[in-house]
Design a protein around this motif. Structure first.
Motif, short mmCIF file in Angstrom:
data_model
loop_
_atom_site.label_atom_id
_atom_site.label_comp_id
_atom_site.label_asym_id
_atom_site.label_seq_id
_atom_site.Cartn_x
_atom_site.Cartn_y
_atom_site.Cartn_z
N PHE A 1 0.83 -1.19 0.00
CA PHE A 1 0.00 0.00 0.00
C PHE A 1 0.88 1.26 0.00
CE2 PHE A 1 -2.71 -3.36 1.39
CZ PHE A 1 -3.96 -3.05 0.88
N ASP A 2 1.93 1.28 0.80
CA ASP A 2 2.93 2.36 0.79
C ASP A 2 2.27 3.74 0.81
OD1 ASP A 2 4.71 0.30 0.69
OD2 ASP A 2 5.44 0.70 -1.33
N LEU A 3 1.53 4.02 1.87
CA LEU A 3 0.74 5.24 1.93
C LEU A 3 1.59 6.48 2.17
CD1 LEU A 3 -2.39 4.11 3.97
CD2 LEU A 3 -1.96 3.97 1.51
N GLY A 4 2.69 6.35 2.90
CA GLY A 4 3.49 7.51 3.26
C GLY A 4 4.82 7.53 2.54
N PRO A 5 5.56 8.62 2.71
CA PRO A 5 6.85 8.78 2.02
C PRO A 5 7.96 7.94 2.61
CG PRO A 5 6.44 10.66 3.45
CD PRO A 5 5.20 9.83 3.48
N ALA A 6 7.82 7.49 3.87
CA ALA A 6 8.86 6.70 4.51
C ALA A 6 8.21 5.77 5.52
CB ALA A 6 9.86 7.63 5.22
N SER B 1 3.06 7.59 7.07
CA SER B 1 4.07 8.27 7.88
C SER B 1 3.95 9.79 7.80
CB SER B 1 5.47 7.82 7.46
OG SER B 1 5.67 8.08 6.07
N ALA B 2 3.26 10.30 6.78
CA ALA B 2 3.12 11.74 6.65
C ALA B 2 2.25 12.32 7.76
CB ALA B 2 2.53 12.10 5.29
N ILE B 3 1.31 11.51 8.28
CA ILE B 3 0.44 11.98 9.35
C ILE B 3 0.61 11.13 10.62
CG2 ILE B 3 -1.27 12.98 7.80
CD1 ILE B 3 -2.99 10.49 8.23
N SER B 4 1.50 10.15 10.56
CA SER B 4 1.78 9.26 11.70
C SER B 4 0.51 8.58 12.20
CB SER B 4 2.46 10.04 12.84
OG SER B 4 3.69 10.57 12.42
N ARG B 5 -0.31 8.10 11.26
CA ARG B 5 -1.54 7.41 11.60
C ARG B 5 -1.67 6.15 10.73
NH1 ARG B 5 -0.97 10.65 15.01
NH2 ARG B 5 -2.50 12.12 15.91
N THR B 6 -2.39 5.16 11.26
CA THR B 6 -2.63 3.95 10.48
C THR B 6 -4.05 3.95 9.93
OG1 THR B 6 -3.26 2.73 12.50
CG2 THR B 6 -0.97 2.54 11.74
N ARG B 7 -4.19 3.47 8.71
CA ARG B 7 -5.47 3.35 8.03
C ARG B 7 -5.79 1.87 7.81
NH1 ARG B 7 -7.72 8.18 9.06
NH2 ARG B 7 -6.79 9.91 7.91
N VAL B 8 -7.06 1.59 7.59
CA VAL B 8 -7.49 0.24 7.25
C VAL B 8 -7.04 -0.08 5.82
CG1 VAL B 8 -9.48 -1.27 6.87
CG2 VAL B 8 -9.48 0.37 8.78
N ALA B 9 -6.47 -1.26 5.63
CA ALA B 9 -6.03 -1.70 4.32
C ALA B 9 -6.63 -3.07 4.03
CB ALA B 9 -4.50 -1.78 4.27
N VAL B 10 -7.28 -3.20 2.87
CA VAL B 10 -7.91 -4.45 2.47
C VAL B 10 -7.48 -4.78 1.05
CG1 VAL B 10 -10.08 -5.70 2.18
CG2 VAL B 10 -9.91 -3.89 3.91
N TYR C 1 -9.42 2.40 3.82
CA TYR C 1 -10.70 2.74 4.43
C TYR C 1 -10.43 3.42 5.78
CZ TYR C 1 -15.40 2.16 6.37
OH TYR C 1 -16.63 2.38 6.94
N TYR C 2 -11.40 4.18 6.26
CA TYR C 2 -11.30 4.75 7.59
C TYR C 2 -12.63 4.56 8.30
CZ TYR C 2 -13.88 8.66 5.50
OH TYR C 2 -14.82 9.41 4.85
N PHE C 3 -12.57 4.30 9.59
CA PHE C 3 -13.77 4.23 10.41
C PHE C 3 -14.16 5.63 10.88
CE2 PHE C 3 -12.01 -0.10 11.43
CZ PHE C 3 -13.05 -0.84 10.86
N GLY C 4 -15.47 5.89 10.94
CA GLY C 4 -15.94 7.13 11.53
C GLY C 4 -15.67 8.36 10.68
N THR C 5 -15.15 9.39 11.31
CA THR C 5 -14.91 10.68 10.65
C THR C 5 -13.52 10.72 10.03
OG1 THR C 5 -16.32 11.76 12.27
CG2 THR C 5 -14.84 13.18 11.02
N LEU C 6 -13.41 11.32 8.85
CA LEU C 6 -12.12 11.45 8.19
C LEU C 6 -11.33 12.57 8.84
CD1 LEU C 6 -10.09 10.68 6.06
CD2 LEU C 6 -11.29 12.15 4.43
N ASN C 7 -10.41 12.19 9.73
CA ASN C 7 -9.50 13.14 10.36
C ASN C 7 -8.23 12.38 10.72
OD1 ASN C 7 -10.19 11.71 12.72
ND2 ASN C 7 -11.75 13.22 13.30
N ALA C 8 -7.35 13.01 11.43
CA ALA C 8 -6.05 12.39 11.73
C ALA C 8 -6.15 11.45 12.93
CB ALA C 8 -5.00 13.46 11.98
N HIS C 9 -6.89 10.36 12.75
CA HIS C 9 -6.97 9.33 13.77
C HIS C 9 -6.47 8.01 13.18
CE1 HIS C 9 -10.74 8.26 11.64
NE2 HIS C 9 -10.54 7.05 12.15
N SER C 10 -6.18 7.06 14.05
CA SER C 10 -5.70 5.76 13.61
C SER C 10 -6.81 4.71 13.73
CB SER C 10 -4.49 5.31 14.45
OG SER C 10 -3.33 5.98 14.05
#
Length: 464
Positions: A208-213, A239-248, A282-291
């Protein structure tokens, strides 16, 4: 904080009100001893038997490895049948277990005996607990991806397809520092060898490689559809926002990416529009900087997908139990967040109760410790099923405490959830008791199914 009434009723083993389902009397087993134990799965077996699979920690004279596989068999009447086994397989930890159509027990863990880092370790037992020597010659084998860094490959989940081939998934290191991908391997049912009809060599990876590092992609769950397509769910670090997202991800039976899953795009993708054609974010709930984290997945016979895990507040606190459902094309169709009690809740596993998912059952834990387990039922639209149990939203959950009181010392940790051929949930979890808080113990509990549907028996445990 839970009310005194709830604690009292749980202490007495009674529901809060008239409920559809109950923990079945005589179908509760606890396991404790001189070592720490961790519950992995309560699995159905042929002829009404079942087996508790658990991790037995290192204990002189019993388990010389960092972790051994423990098996405790239960007879059709719910009694321990007197046969228990502890097997050493050079494992650092025991991760997951399942059962195939012949009642053979498959257990996976992190194998530490390899020359180049950790490998996937897979062990198969006969239904009576003896080593299945048809599987890799002695009942055990390993899978090494060997793709870079320290070549550490950590297995996280296992499933079997309709032909009893074994599908294992885990986190595999790549060459760049901090880079891990989803690793998927399929082993032949006949002999335990890598199935070369799957991706050419029996192994596939998904990134998935969502962030730059620090591109950490970690699968935590796997399910196999009737047609052999494989659904893998976990998390991906941005890594750009230091949060984890759901990956399927979804793979075809031959190991290629299934482009019909989120073809071009999917809804609620958190802006990661380039992740598609067999993958989705995917994200649960509201789209903001949560994990968010995902630990369980299931696939119904109508090809719907359900995932469960937990969703955190933006400050990383107050996790809620989270569940979401997706159509065959990957689009989200329903979602639910359950706060539980004590500002702490999470789901660990989930099962569709029938072929079309008219009832969905999730297992997890809640309260500050967390201090108790919960098995919660939802409708097809993920509305809590009223009066399924005796606690939580609309009395939709059955709450359990391993120590038999209103709550455990904590932290409680749910294991896998399975259903038997009658649709009865088979729950297992790990808890601490105030009697001896230095050793973890295992609770195994079968729950009734007097009102619910029956599973898809072709795909579920239709034992031969």
């Amino acid at each position: 904080m839970r009310s005194a009434a709830l604690s009292l009723l749980l202490l007495l083993g009674l529901p809060l009100a008239a409920t559809a389902e109950q923990p079945e009397p005589g179908r509760r087993l606890t396991i404790d001893g001189l070592s720490g134990f961790r519950g992995i799965a309560l699995l159905p077996l042929p002829a009404g038997r079942s087996v508790v699979v658990f991790e037995w920690a290192n204990q002189p004279g019993v388990c010389s490895d960092p972790a051994c596989i423990g098996l405790q068999f239960i007879d059709p009447n719910g009694n321990s049948d007197g046969f228990a086994r502890v097997k050493g397989a050079a494992l650092q930890s025991v991760r997951a277990a399942t059962v195939d159509s012949r009642g053979r027990i498959v257990v996976v863990g992190d194998y530490q005996g390899g020359a180049s880092g950790a490998d996937f370790g897979i062990v198969r037992f006969n239904p009576d607990g003896s080593d299945d020597t048809s599987f890799a010659g002695d009942g055990g084998t390993t899978v090494d991806f060997g793709l870079g860094q320290s070549n550490n490959d950590y297995v996280t989940a296992v499933a079997v397809d309709r032909y009893d081939n074994v599908v294992v998934v885990g986190s595999v290191q790549r060459s760049s520092a901090g880079d891990t991908d989803f690793g998927i391997a399929r082993l032949r049912a006949a002999d335990g060898g890598l199935d070369t009809t799957f991706s050419g060599d029996g192994k596939a990876t998904v990134f998935f490689d969502l962030g730059p590092a620090t591109q950490i992609d970690q699968p935590n769950a796997v399910a196999v559809r009737n047609d052999g397509r494989i659904v893998v769910a976990g998390l991906a670090l941005d890594s750009a926002i230091s949060r984890t997202r759901v990956a399927v991800a979804r793979l075809n039976a031959d190991g290629s990416s299934d482009a019909s899953f989120c073809n071009s795009s999917c809804n609620f993708n958190a802006g990661y529009t380039a992740v598609n054609n067999g993958r989705r974010v995917y994200y649960f709930g509201t789209l903001n900087a949560h994990s968010d984290e995902v630990y369980g997945v299931d696939a119904a016979a109508n090809n719907d997908i359900v995932i469960v895990g937990r969703s955190f507040a933006t400050d990383g606190a107050a996790p809620q139990a989270a569940i979401a459902r997706f159509a065959d094309n990957g689009s989200q169709t329903a979602e639910r967040l359950e706060p539980g009690t004590g500002s702490n809740a999470g789901f660990h596993d989930v099962r569709f109760a029938d072929a079309t998912g008219t009832r969905v059952i999730a297992a997890g834990q809640s309260d500050a410790g967390p201090n108790y387990f919960a098995v919660q039922a939802f409708t097809a639209t993920l509305t809590p099923e009223a009066s399924y149990g005796g606690c939580l939203t609309s009395l939709s959950a059955i709450c359990l405490a391993g120590s038999g009181g209103g709550s455990d010392l904590g932290p409680d940790a749910s294991g896998q959830l399975h259903l038997d051929v009658y649709g009865r949930p088979l729950f297992v979890g790990t808890y601490l008791s105030s009697v001896d808080p230095t050793r973890s113990r295992v609770l195994a509990q079968r729950i009734s199914n007097t009102t619910g549907p029956l599973p898809d028996r072709i795909f579920r445990y239709g034992f031969q």
